[in-house]
Design a protein around this motif. Structure first.
Motif, PDB file in Angstrom:
ATOM      1  N   GLN A 185      34.716  -9.303 -43.641  1.00  7.66           N
ATOM      2  CA  GLN A 185      36.193  -9.559 -43.959  1.00  7.66           C
ATOM      3  C   GLN A 185      36.635  -8.701 -44.989  1.00  7.66           C
ATOM      4  O   GLN A 185      37.866  -8.516 -44.983  1.00  7.66           O
ATOM      5  CB  GLN A 185      36.530 -10.870 -44.112  1.00  7.66           C
ATOM      6  N   GLU A 186      35.965  -8.634 -45.925  1.00  6.36           N
ATOM      7  CA  GLU A 186      36.393  -7.678 -47.193  1.00  6.36           C
ATOM      8  C   GLU A 186      36.527  -6.301 -46.873  1.00  6.36           C
ATOM      9  O   GLU A 186      37.239  -5.717 -47.703  1.00  6.36           O
ATOM     10  CB  GLU A 186      35.434  -8.023 -48.333  1.00  6.36           C
ATOM     11  N   ALA A 187      35.736  -5.888 -45.932  1.00  9.12           N
ATOM     12  CA  ALA A 187      35.901  -4.352 -45.610  1.00  9.12           C
ATOM     13  C   ALA A 187      37.327  -3.964 -44.921  1.00  9.12           C
ATOM     14  O   ALA A 187      37.452  -4.515 -44.028  1.00  9.12           O
ATOM     15  CB  ALA A 187      34.782  -3.865 -44.830  1.00  9.12           C
ATOM     16  N   LYS A 188      38.151  -3.198 -45.585  1.00 11.73           N
ATOM     17  CA  LYS A 188      39.378  -2.990 -45.270  1.00 11.73           C
ATOM     18  C   LYS A 188      39.287  -1.434 -44.588  1.00 11.73           C
ATOM     19  O   LYS A 188      38.981  -0.279 -45.468  1.00 11.73           O
ATOM     20  CB  LYS A 188      40.196  -2.964 -46.229  1.00 11.73           C
ATOM     21  N   THR A 189      39.395  -0.937 -43.474  1.00  9.60           N
ATOM     22  CA  THR A 189      39.608   0.299 -42.896  1.00  9.60           C
ATOM     23  C   THR A 189      40.692   0.588 -42.096  1.00  9.60           C
ATOM     24  O   THR A 189      41.458  -0.252 -41.804  1.00  9.60           O
ATOM     25  CB  THR A 189      38.461   0.530 -41.955  1.00  9.60           C
ATOM     26  N   THR A 190      41.147   1.827 -42.448  1.00 11.78           N
ATOM     27  CA  THR A 190      42.489   2.432 -41.726  1.00 11.78           C
ATOM     28  C   THR A 190      41.888   3.181 -40.213  1.00 11.78           C
ATOM     29  O   THR A 190      41.121   4.169 -40.515  1.00 11.78           O
ATOM     30  CB  THR A 190      43.164   3.187 -42.733  1.00 11.78           C
ATOM     31  N   SER A 191      42.518   2.780 -39.093  1.00 11.40           N
ATOM     32  CA  SER A 191      42.097   3.388 -38.028  1.00 11.40           C
ATOM     33  C   SER A 191      42.689   4.958 -38.023  1.00 11.40           C
ATOM     34  O   SER A 191      43.490   5.468 -38.812  1.00 11.40           O
ATOM     35  CB  SER A 191      42.623   2.617 -36.800  1.00 11.40           C
ATOM     36  N   HIS A 192      42.218   5.924 -37.046  1.00 12.00           N
ATOM     37  CA  HIS A 192      42.761   6.958 -37.083  1.00 12.00           C
ATOM     38  C   HIS A 192      44.237   7.071 -36.677  1.00 12.00           C
ATOM     39  O   HIS A 192      45.042   7.912 -36.917  1.00 12.00           O
ATOM     40  CB  HIS A 192      41.748   7.979 -36.035  1.00 12.00           C
ATOM     41  N   PHE A 193      44.793   6.164 -35.579  1.00  7.34           N
ATOM     42  CA  PHE A 193      46.035   6.109 -35.322  1.00  7.34           C
ATOM     43  C   PHE A 193      46.838   5.691 -36.383  1.00  7.34           C
ATOM     44  O   PHE A 193      48.054   6.344 -36.660  1.00  7.34           O
ATOM     45  CB  PHE A 193      46.004   4.980 -34.320  1.00  7.34           C
ATOM     46  N   GLN A 194      46.566   4.742 -37.184  1.00  6.42           N
ATOM     47  CA  GLN A 194      47.398   4.179 -38.534  1.00  6.42           C
ATOM     48  C   GLN A 194      47.452   5.517 -39.599  1.00  6.42           C
ATOM     49  O   GLN A 194      48.395   5.682 -40.017  1.00  6.42           O
ATOM     50  CB  GLN A 194      46.683   3.088 -39.215  1.00  6.42           C
ATOM     51  N   ARG A 195      46.150   6.186 -39.655  1.00 12.07           N
ATOM     52  CA  ARG A 195      46.321   7.366 -40.606  1.00 12.07           C
ATOM     53  C   ARG A 195      47.270   8.314 -40.094  1.00 12.07           C
ATOM     54  O   ARG A 195      47.980   9.122 -41.028  1.00 12.07           O
ATOM     55  CB  ARG A 195      44.860   7.884 -40.776  1.00 12.07           C
ATOM     56  N   ALA A 196      47.136   8.833 -38.650  1.00  5.69           N
ATOM     57  CA  ALA A 196      48.127   9.700 -38.064  1.00  5.69           C
ATOM     58  C   ALA A 196      49.683   9.369 -38.409  1.00  5.69           C
ATOM     59  O   ALA A 196      50.351  10.217 -38.737  1.00  5.69           O
ATOM     60  CB  ALA A 196      47.709   9.918 -36.757  1.00  5.69           C
ATOM     61  N   VAL A 197      49.917   7.935 -38.185  1.00  2.22           N
ATOM     62  CA  VAL A 197      51.233   7.618 -38.036  1.00  2.22           C
ATOM     63  C   VAL A 197      51.760   7.872 -39.637  1.00  2.22           C
ATOM     64  O   VAL A 197      52.813   8.244 -39.904  1.00  2.22           O
ATOM     65  CB  VAL A 197      51.465   6.092 -37.650  1.00  2.22           C
ATOM     66  N   ILE A 198      50.838   7.273 -40.520  1.00  2.56           N
ATOM     67  CA  ILE A 198      51.277   7.163 -41.919  1.00  2.56           C
ATOM     68  C   ILE A 198      51.350   8.760 -42.299  1.00  2.56           C
ATOM     69  O   ILE A 198      52.578   9.043 -43.139  1.00  2.56           O
ATOM     70  CB  ILE A 198      50.177   6.728 -42.887  1.00  2.56           C
ATOM     71  N   LYS A 199      50.699   9.707 -42.033  1.00  2.58           N
ATOM     72  CA  LYS A 199      50.625  10.994 -42.282  1.00  2.58           C
ATOM     73  C   LYS A 199      52.083  11.639 -41.573  1.00  2.58           C
ATOM     74  O   LYS A 199      52.725  12.401 -42.433  1.00  2.58           O
ATOM     75  CB  LYS A 199      49.555  11.889 -41.786  1.00  2.58           C
ATOM     76  N   ILE A 200      52.378  11.274 -40.501  1.00  2.00           N
ATOM     77  CA  ILE A 200      53.600  11.798 -39.879  1.00  2.00           C
ATOM     78  C   ILE A 200      54.760  11.144 -40.746  1.00  2.00           C
ATOM     79  O   ILE A 200      55.788  12.091 -41.057  1.00  2.00           O
ATOM     80  CB  ILE A 200      53.827  11.334 -38.415  1.00  2.00           C
TER      81      ILE A 200
END
Length: 461
Positions: free
Chosen positions: A218-233
């Motif tokens: 539960q404490e492990a927080k990861t960002t998916s490839h999709f989320q990283r791509a949207v944030i980058k755009i």
């Protein structure tokens, strides 16, 4: 007992008598009154879940680089009274939030329904009598009964009984059952495959071994490839739009143009730079994918995970089958010397016990009985003695009667089967090569041998 609401880790290392004294319990269990006190002290025997309020979860869809830009564009449209743009942009923004929220809400409801259907019951001694209660009401010091097919409801030290075989694949990834005896620990989440024993509950809820593991997940927080791509755009577009608006603002100052004129130009740039429809299109597309997966009985709890799975090139899994059906199957039979594949299967079945429900034995018996010829052969043979698997000698052994004669069959680790032979060097290299070939495929190797008329062991396959 201490006054805090955690169970001391050293409880697991105490003897049974010491543990009973420490937890102030006995073979007669706890009283209902004492159990209620401990339940308020330790809390329910369940994993803590951090659940967001539905409103917070819905509003979360309006947070992020691209939503910010869309919201700014909507505000600018309202400022200069471009209501057509305002309503179109606002509709797309709300549509994206509604689709994502509704899909995840349905998934959460489906998961909650499954949890209710899978709610565990546990046999426990309360007030000196055996009774069945929800596993969530167990407390440290309870005496519980574990039987074939039960899921261990809490960490417990085993006390009374011969033995248990526990499937701990959910904890260790190893699909073969682990044998437990008196004074051993049974951990929450394991499944009883054989045996029946009593145990003293030492830890419940988030204090169990499984609970501590779940807490780390539960404490492990990861960002998916999709989320990283949207944030980058989004970040790129924000910088790009900010630079253009800044240039227009400077030019407007030099030309002495009105701020209303500047805002109109800024709005045009913002609307042109912002992919207002992109979040809505992505959410609708992934919602369609979630619906398609739902028809195949897969629950998608987060829409972003669909893109993550779709972008996967290679899926690696170990040989234990933890992420598949967690069932052992017989994949390949390699006969040696004069034996055939069916001979090896029949001999392997003779050295197995259907009553013990051992996963290896069950896999061999099921594969063997699928052939009618093997059934007829087994009907002509009688097992007069069976020695179950011994971790010291690492094989099972049977005495088989065939007409007026008898012979022995052994099944186990290839090296252990080789050690039964007088001259193992004749087939040792061939066996080792086959074991390595199986290992490359992710298979477990199992050896089978039988005795001849002189009582000498012959490696069958």
């Amino acid at each position: 007992m201490n006054g805090n609401n955690t169970v001391e880790p050293e409880f697991n290392n105490l003897t049974i008598d010491e543990l009973k004294e420490k937890l102030q319990t006995s073979e007669k269990g706890l009283s209902s009154e004492e159990a209620t006190k401990r339940l308020s002290q330790y809390g329910p025997n369940s994993l803590n879940e951090h659940k967001q309020h539905p409103i917070v979860k819905f509003l979360r869809s309006f947070w992020g680089p691209i939503p910010w830009m869309i919201e700014i564009a909507a505000i600018l449209s309202a400022v200069i009274h471009h209501w057509e743009d305002f309503w179109i942009i606002s509709t797309l923004l709300v549509l994206n939030a509604v689709v994502g929220f509704w899909q995840e809400h349905k998934a959460d409801n489906a998961i909650e329904l499954l949890k209710k259907k899978l709610a565990l019951k546990s046999r426990v001694i309360r007030d000196g009598k055996w009774q069945e209660i929800p596993a969530g009401q167990l407390v440290p010091g309870d005496i519980i009964r574990l039987r074939l097919g039960d899921v261990v409801p809490a960490d417990a030290k085993l006390t009374k009984g011969d033995y248990l075989q526990l499937d701990e694949s959910s904890l260790t990834g190893e699909s073969l059952p682990v044998e437990k005896k008196s004074s051993d620990m049974a951990y929450s989440g394991a499944v009883v495959k054989q045996g029946e024993m009593n145990g003293i509950v030492t830890a419940t809820g988030m204090n169990t071994f499984f609970g501590k593991t779940a807490k780390l997940v539960q404490e492990a927080k990861t960002t998916s490839h999709f989320q990283r791509a949207v944030i980058k755009i989004g970040n790129y577009l924000i910088v790009f739009a900010f630079v253009l608006v800044s240039l227009i603002f400077i030019v407007s100052l030099f030309r002495g143009e009105s701020m209303l004129h500047f805002i109109q130009f800024a709005l045009v740039l913002m609307v042109a730079a912002i992919p207002a429809a992109m979040p809505a299109v992505l959410s609708v597309t992934m919602a369609v994918g979630a619906s398609a997966l739902a028809r195949k009985e897969a629950i998608v709890s987060r829409l972003a995970s669909i893109e993550e799975m779709a972008g996967m090139d290679i899926l690696c899994s170990d040989k234990t089958g933890t992420i598949t059906k967690n069932e052992l199957t017989l994949a390949e039979v390699v006969p040696f010397d004069k034996f055939t594949g069916n001979d090896v299967l029949v001999l392997g079945t003779l050295a197995s016990s259907e009553e013990d429900h051992d996963p290896i034995d069950s896999a061999i018996i099921e594969h063997t009985l699928a052939d009618e010829t093997n059934k007829n052969t087994l009907n002509e043979l009688e097992v007069t003695d069976f020695k179950p698997f011994d971790p010291v000698i690492k094989h099972t052994e049977s005495t088989v009667k065939e007409g007026s004669s008898t012979f022995q069959v052994a099944k186990g680790a290839p090296q252990a089967i080789l050690s039964l032979m007088k001259h193992p060097e004749k087939v040792e290299e061939q066996v080792n090569n086959q074991v390595e070939a199986f290992a490359e495929k992710g298979y477990r190797a199992l050896g089978v041998a039988r005795t001849d008329k002189r009582g000498n062991w012959t490696y069958a396959g």
